[in-house]
Enzyme design. Structure first.
Site, PDB file in Angstrom:
ATOM      1  CG  ASN A 108      52.868 -97.172 -91.601  1.00  0.00           C
ATOM      2  OD1 ASN A 108      52.269 -96.689 -90.683  1.00  0.00           O
ATOM      3  ND2 ASN A 108      52.281 -97.929 -92.394  1.00  0.00           N
ATOM      4  CD  GLN A 137      69.019 -99.344 -89.597  1.00  0.00           C
ATOM      5  OE1 GLN A 137      68.209-100.136 -89.603  1.00  0.00           O
ATOM      6  NE2 GLN A 137      68.343 -97.958 -89.959  1.00  0.00           N
ATOM      7  CG  LEU A 152      58.857-104.417 -73.244  1.00  0.00           C
ATOM      8  CD1 LEU A 152      57.579-105.239 -72.868  1.00  0.00           C
ATOM      9  CD2 LEU A 152      59.105-103.378 -72.055  1.00  0.00           C
ATOM     10  CB  VAL A 181      56.327-114.059 -70.022  1.00  0.00           C
ATOM     11  CG1 VAL A 181      54.960-114.274 -69.145  1.00  0.00           C
ATOM     12  CG2 VAL A 181      57.174-114.703 -69.217  1.00  0.00           C
ATOM     13  CG  HIS A 188      70.490 -96.707 -70.634  1.00  0.00           C
ATOM     14  ND1 HIS A 188      69.833 -96.795 -69.442  1.00  0.00           N
ATOM     15  CD2 HIS A 188      69.837 -95.774 -71.491  1.00  0.00           C
ATOM     16  CE1 HIS A 188      68.514 -95.804 -69.453  1.00  0.00           C
ATOM     17  NE2 HIS A 188      68.695 -95.309 -70.839  1.00  0.00           N
TER      18      HIS A 188
END
Length: 544
Positions: free
Chosen positions: A37, A60, A68, A74, A157
């Site tokens: 979901n 996991q 982010l 912020v 990455h």
């Protein structure tokens, strides 16, 4: 409790929770799917292989990496993680491939093609470190240039994602051939993740190179990775721009297209076969053999403004959220804290000849996937609650973040690629700021400092109005004699290039469109679609 089985409509229902759970598991295994979901895409179905990968410690870990980075300090709602983003990208990747397969059976897209693209979407972010791009884009770069004397390191990455994907398969006894995938399919998955281009692609032949553009589009940048994180980032940071990208998913078609990177192979009039004109189309008013054109995912001409809006969303999210002043200040502080803690924190990894103890610094985890799989955003807590006095400087910085004593932004300026500033090194800028601070401490006026910096002649007088806004505080007459001048360690200089996805290029120029109405231009002689670049003058844009 009455243990007599309940009968309803001739269906025997179990009376114990354990029985119900077992039956549910049997049902899922038969269907081979699990439903997640999701707050963006609602219900997402994952096949058996995808679920097998998701249910590993390495995957996991993504639930402990905020999407982010430090933006949640912020934009407080931005606590979503790489975990749900990766599942969202896998979902969109599968949708796009199935739309193409359903609408164009002649493409002969196989189940293996669909699964490979989906797995690539699922695993494309496995290589991120703590606080996402802060780790591989800022911290690793700084550490290897500063301490390892390695200015050539270009670790990204994507490379870590490929290595972690292999690590997941080997460490969790997952064999792709058990799910109908071959060694070539694994190459295909890894090439999608890594953004391999052109002739270097080995996982699929040239007729299916369009599949590479779905997850990691190296041509224009429009891919399902961005379609997911634009929507997810906007929703969770409560910053809303255009976020309806459904037509881009539904209306894409694979057609022969005007090349982007490859040269166009024009046909001279003497080479034309008049009785086989269906083999040709025209590009730049010259004949081209259709079979020489690359197959690309193209969109109806009417979607060009939606494409412009999509890339504008990227620019606005960077401007408003990703590079917010306070976000950048906290990024610098976290990076400094990680740098100070790096010599003293050890992450458990693999024992090797080079590292017999199997302990790695934070900056060394990129070399060992076991160590990287143990590294996540909780590294800040590990540093903060360690009692060793060596970690106190790093702890002080972290506590400053919690008490909102952030680094101060001295100022910023905008410049273009033609500006002189573009050619000046960060070190030169730092030295100039330090020089100015020394002059201020000495009590020199603003005019005098400008004379020295710009003319190297203290006798010449310069009118400040010539330079627009003052580069100093309006209280520059204030005495600074009790202050210490700035030194190199006090300063950080960063150049941020805010763009629409392709730096100084217009990404829409690298997309291809087709039209049902302009057969003389957008179709060949058999009335079949040809993907073409749309001239920028035909649509309103603020892109480069």
């Amino acid at each position: 409790i009455n243990s007599t089985p309940i009968k309803t409509n001739n269906i025997r229902l179990p009376t114990t929770p354990g029985q119900i759970l077992n039956k549910s598991n049997d049902l899922l295994s038969k269907k081979g799917e699990t439903i997640f979901n999701d707050n963006i895409h609602q219900h997402i179905r994952l096949d058996v292989l995808s679920r097998k990968i998701v249910d590993t410690p390495e995957f996991q870990r993504l639930s402990k990496l905020k999407q982010l980075g430090v933006c949640n300090y912020v934009f407080r709602g931005a606590v979503h993680t790489r975990f749900e983003h990766s599942i969202g990208v896998a979902h969109l990747a599968e949708r796009v491939v199935n739309v193409l397969r359903d609408n164009q059976p002649e493409l002969e897209i196989t189940n293996s093609d669909v699964l490979c693209v989906k797995i690539a979407g699922l695993c494309h972010d496995l290589g991120h470190g703590p606080f996402s791009h802060l780790y591989d884009g800022v911290f690793i770069k700084r550490m290897h240039q500063k301490y390892y004397n390695n200015n050539e390191i270009h670790w990204h990455h994507e490379e870590g994602s490929i290595q972690m994907f292999r690590h997941i398969l080997s460490n969790n006894n997952i064999h792709l051939d058990d799910y109908g995938l071959s060694a070539t399919d694994q190459v295909f998955i890894e090439e999608i993740i890594g953004g391999v281009e052109g002739s270097d692609r080995k996982g699929r032949d040239i007729r299916k190179h369009y599949l590479y553009d779905i997850v990691n589009n190296t041509r224009s940048g429009l891919d399902v990775d961005k379609l997911d994180y634009y929507q997810r980032d906007m929703k969770n940071s409560n910053v809303t721009f255009n976020n309806n990208f459904e037509r881009i998913i539904q209306l894409g078609r694979v057609v022969p297209s005007e090349p982007i990177n490859e040269p166009v192979k024009y046909i001279s009039l003497t080479e034309l076969q008049p009785l086989q004109m269906d083999r040709y189309t025209m590009i730049n008013n010259q004949y081209v053999e259709i079979s020489s054109l690359p197959l690309m995912i193209c969109y109806p001409e009417k979607l060009v403004t939606e494409a412009v809006d999509l890339f504008r969303v990227r620019f606005n999210m960077h401007r408003v959220v990703y590079t917010h002043n306070a976000v950048k200040q906290i990024e610098f502080m976290i990076t400094d804290a990680l740098e100070l803690a790096d010599p003293f924190i050890q992450i458990l990894g693999s024992k090797t000849d080079r590292n017999p103890e199997g302990l790695y610094k934070i900056s060394e985890c990129i070399y060992d996937m076991t160590a990287l799989s143990h590294l996540n955003d909780s590294i800040i807590d590990i540093i903060l609650y360690d009692r060793r006095p060596e970690l106190e400087p790093a702890q002080m910085i972290i506590n400053r973040i919690f008490t909102r004593q952030l680094y101060v932004c001295l100022g910023k300026t905008s410049y273009d690629r033609n500006s002189v500033i573009h050619t000046i090194s960060d070190e030169t800028i730092e030295n100039e700021i330090i020089t100015i601070s020394n002059y201020i401490i000495q009590g020199l006026t603003e005019n005098k400092i400008l004379n020295i910096l710009l003319c190297n002649d203290a006798d010449d007088q310069i009118d400040n109005d010539e330079y627009g806004d003052s580069m100093f505080s309006q209280q520059s007459h204030y005495s600074y004699k009790n202050y210490q001048p700035l030194v190199k360690n006090d300063l950080l200089v960063e150049r941020m290039h805010l763009h629409y996805g392709l730096k100084d290029k217009n990404p829409v120029d690298r997309m291809r469109f087709y039209s049902k109405n302009k057969s003389n231009y957008y179709k060949n002689f058999l009335n079949e679609y040809i993907g073409r670049k749309i001239n920028e003058t035909t649509y309103e844009t603020s892109l480069p």
